[in-house]
Design a protein around this motif. Structure first.
Motif: not given
Length: 673
Positions: A176-187, A224-229, A266-276
């Motif tokens: 989590a600390k490493c992700e914070r150090e990557r900074g914020t950005g448009p999502v 674009t580099a600097g954005e969040r997915i 699992r089949p029928g499920g969903s998952y949220d990926y989010h990262f810088k």
């Protein structure tokens, strides 16, 4: 590499005489002949999977600790011994998947029973104490790995194993600390649906397969580099799945490795990926479950550079793939099952295996053993598959077969699956995709090898290419006639379009002159056919060892703090691919620490090509070579690569030939907590 520059080979440690290399030619890709065992002394080969040691001499107390560790290894109680400051870090089974709701599958979390673990590790080799003089001219202290003795029985879900303690967890505070150090950005928000579908490969050739959003390739994701997915994956497959972001330095709990960084969806499920996303380049996404990659589950992921230094008029993304799914009832799972059955191993792989239950989820996922399906037939058997000689036409395992021949084949066996089709952007060579441009246009082409088992030699007829990037990082510009793309590798090139109609050909290395085709059209003329072979395929061949990193991509000059030996072992007869002789378990750990310069020394003691891929990081090749995350290891080769440990978590190192990785050629680098 010229055909005369072949590597010296050494005996396969797995011991099948029919699979042992017998020739010892000189030179080649990479550093030189791998030095195999000499007189059985451990100082000649540091591939013993044991415990970590920091730099410095071994003390009597440390030897005593290692002895104690060996005594309890069989009970699965061995934690990270051998390091004086080993902590009692959290058990990975507690809190592995995080407490944040958006990081969990939307279905109830539970282990997916079909993703069982396979096999127990062998006995550790003698502990090594030597310092390795490597291709970079420096040396460091060798480290080996932590691994409990119990790995869980085949297909049983890994009961009995337990993760070693004292390591960073994928959802831990360090991540989590490493992700914070990557900074914020448009999502940037995206939705992806994995589902069974029917796809048209061109000319009315339709196949029943799995894909993202009924497209092949899946719809491009461009940021674009600097954005969040922020991407939500909906799983409409009959199997569990995940998404891995190949080439991106994501936060560890978003890496998409089941049983390690997340629970599979699992089949029928969903998952949220989010990262810088901070590093620009040509990347791609695909599952990390079983052999799903060898279906239609892949898509390009392009990260634009907000300070792009290149100037061009057009840009093309070219995904190259080998295809077998849905052809005459065959599936990748059936291909793998045929390899394992031939080797006397039944059931499934030992990696992130999700065995095919067919499109209806009720079994019967096709067959990999259609007899003589391509009409070639080989009366002298399959050259070491374990089936003996004397097989005539109609008795070969059609898709699970060793292949030879092709055009100016480099040394070794590039792949062993007889894919009947090779595609560029989802189209067969008989009905190719056409790229249109004007004469004089400057075109950037982003090549991605999304194959499961095939390396390609790529050329654009009537043109020379200028290589600008590999695996997302810039290189000193270099002109070439053809490129060699290993599985998982990417190259960016610039070309200036000539006037006419030209073949863009991807020749499958070692696979009977089979190829993929696209067309560049800037004017009038007849389109090239699937058998056309541009002369550039016989010209200068660019391989990664001939490239130099651009100044902005170079690592600082520094001696490694830690050296990890990874010897690639196994053979076709037993289909026992492994690293340091040990098949994959999610509880393996090769320890590293944040801030270290880490060196991995790969040695290929097999007859096959192995495109080795590191998650979450890029390494640098020797002698000022490029930054990469995937590199081809030819038979008998030795290669030392360096990377900076700056992304805490648990990270895979594996062969990107999906059939090798799912049979055991994977392991884990673990950051110490």
């Amino acid at each position: 590499m010229r055909d005369s520059q072949r590597p010296a080979l050494h005996d396969d440690p797995s011991g099948d005489p029919s699979e042992r290399p017998s020739e010892r030619p000189s030179g080649g890709l990479w550093e030189g002949p791998s030095k195999g065992p000499s007189n059985g002394r451990p100082e000649d080969r540091s591939d013993a999977p044991d415990d970590a040691r920091p730099a410095g001499p071994r003390t009597p107390s440390r030897r005593a600790l290692l002895g104690a560790g060996a005594a309890v290894a069989g009970s699965g109680l061995l934690a990270a011994c051998g390091t004086p400051d080993t902590g009692s870090g959290p058990d990975l089974k507690a809190g592995l998947y995080g407490s944040h709701p958006s990081r969990r599958p939307h279905t109830s979390p539970s282990a997916h029973g079909s993703h069982g673990l396979h096999g127990a590790a062998g006995s550790p080799a003698p502990h090594s104490t030597h310092k390795d003089h490597d291709a970079h001219g420096s040396h460091g202290t060798h480290d080996t790995h932590d691994s409990p003795g119990t790995h869980g029985s085949h297909g049983g879900g890994g009961s009995g194993g337990r993760p070693p303690r004292g390591y960073v967890t994928p959802d831990g505070p360090e991540v989590a600390k490493c992700e914070r150090e990557r900074g914020t950005g448009p999502v940037r928000h995206f939705t992806l649906t994995a589902a069974a579908t029917r796809l048209d490969l061109g000319g009315g050739r339709t196949v029943r397969t799995w894909a993202y959003g009924d497209e092949l390739p899946g719809k491009e994701i461009r940021v674009t580099a600097g954005e969040r997915i922020a991407l939500t994956l909906h799983n409409h497959l009959p199997q569990s799945t995940t998404v891995h972001w190949h080439g991106l330095h994501v936060r560890n709990d978003m890496d998409g490795v089941p049983d390690l960084t997340q629970r599979a969806i699992r089949p029928g499920g969903s998952y949220d990926y989010h990262f810088k996303v901070n590093q620009p380049g040509t990347h791609w996404l695909h599952p990390h479950v079983g052999v799903q990659l060898d279906r239609g589950l892949y898509a390009p992921l392009i990260v634009e550079d907000p300070r792009e230094p290149l100037s061009y008029d057009r840009e093309w993304v070219v995904l190259i793939d080998d295809w077998i799914d849905g052809i005459d009832g065959r599936t990748p799972d059936a291909v793998l099952a045929a390899f394992l059955k031939r080797a006397g191993r039944h059931g499934g792989g030992m990696g992130h295996m999700g065995m095919d239950m067919g499109d209806d989820g009720k079994g019967g996922g096709g067959t990999a053993t259609r007899h003589g399906h391509d009409g070639h037939g080989h009366g002298k058997g399959d050259h070491g598959h374990g089936g003996g000689r004397g097989r005539g036409h109609g008795h070969e395992h059609g898709s699970a077969r060793r292949l030879f021949g092709g055009h100016r084949r480099l040394w070794g066996d590039p792949g062993s699956v007889d894919h009947p089709f090779h595609l560029i952007n989802g189209r067969t060579a008989r009905h190719p995709h056409t790229f249109r441009a004007r004469p004089g246009d400057r075109i950037r082409i982003r090549f991605i090898n999304a194959a499961g088992d095939t390396s390609y030699r790529v050329a654009l007829g009537g043109h020379r290419m200028t290589v600008t990037h590999t695996d997302g990082y810039p290189v000193r510009h270099a002109k070439t006639d053809a490129l060699l793309l290993g599985v998982g590798e990417r190259y960016d090139v610039l070309v200036t379009a000539e006037d006419g109609v030209f073949p863009l050909t991807a020749l499958a290395e070692g696979k009977r002159n089979r190829s993929a085709l696209a067309v560049l059209r800037t004017g009038h003329g007849a389109a090239p056919g699937p058998s056309d072979r541009p002369g550039e395929l016989r010209g200068r061949l660019m391989t990664a060892d001939r490239l130099k990193a651009a100044a902005s991509a170079r690592l600082s000059s520094r001696r490694p703090d830690r050296v990890i030996d990874m010897t690639l072992t196994g053979n076709m007869a037993r289909y026992n691919w492994a690293i340091n002789g040990r098949p994959y378990s999610p509880y393996q750990r090769y320890p590293v620490r944040s801030g270290e310069r880490v060196r991995i020394v790969f040695r290929n003691h097999t007859r096959m090509w192995h495109p080795m891929h590191l998650h979450g990081h890029h390494f640098t090749l020797p002698h000022g070579g490029p930054r990469k995350d995937t590199t081809i290891m030819l038979p008998g080769r030795r290669l030392a690569v360096d990377f900076d440990a700056d992304n805490p978590g648990l990270w895979m190192v594996h062969c990107h030939n999906i059939y090798h990785s799912e049979s055991g050629m994977m392991t884990i680098l673990g950051y110490r907590s």
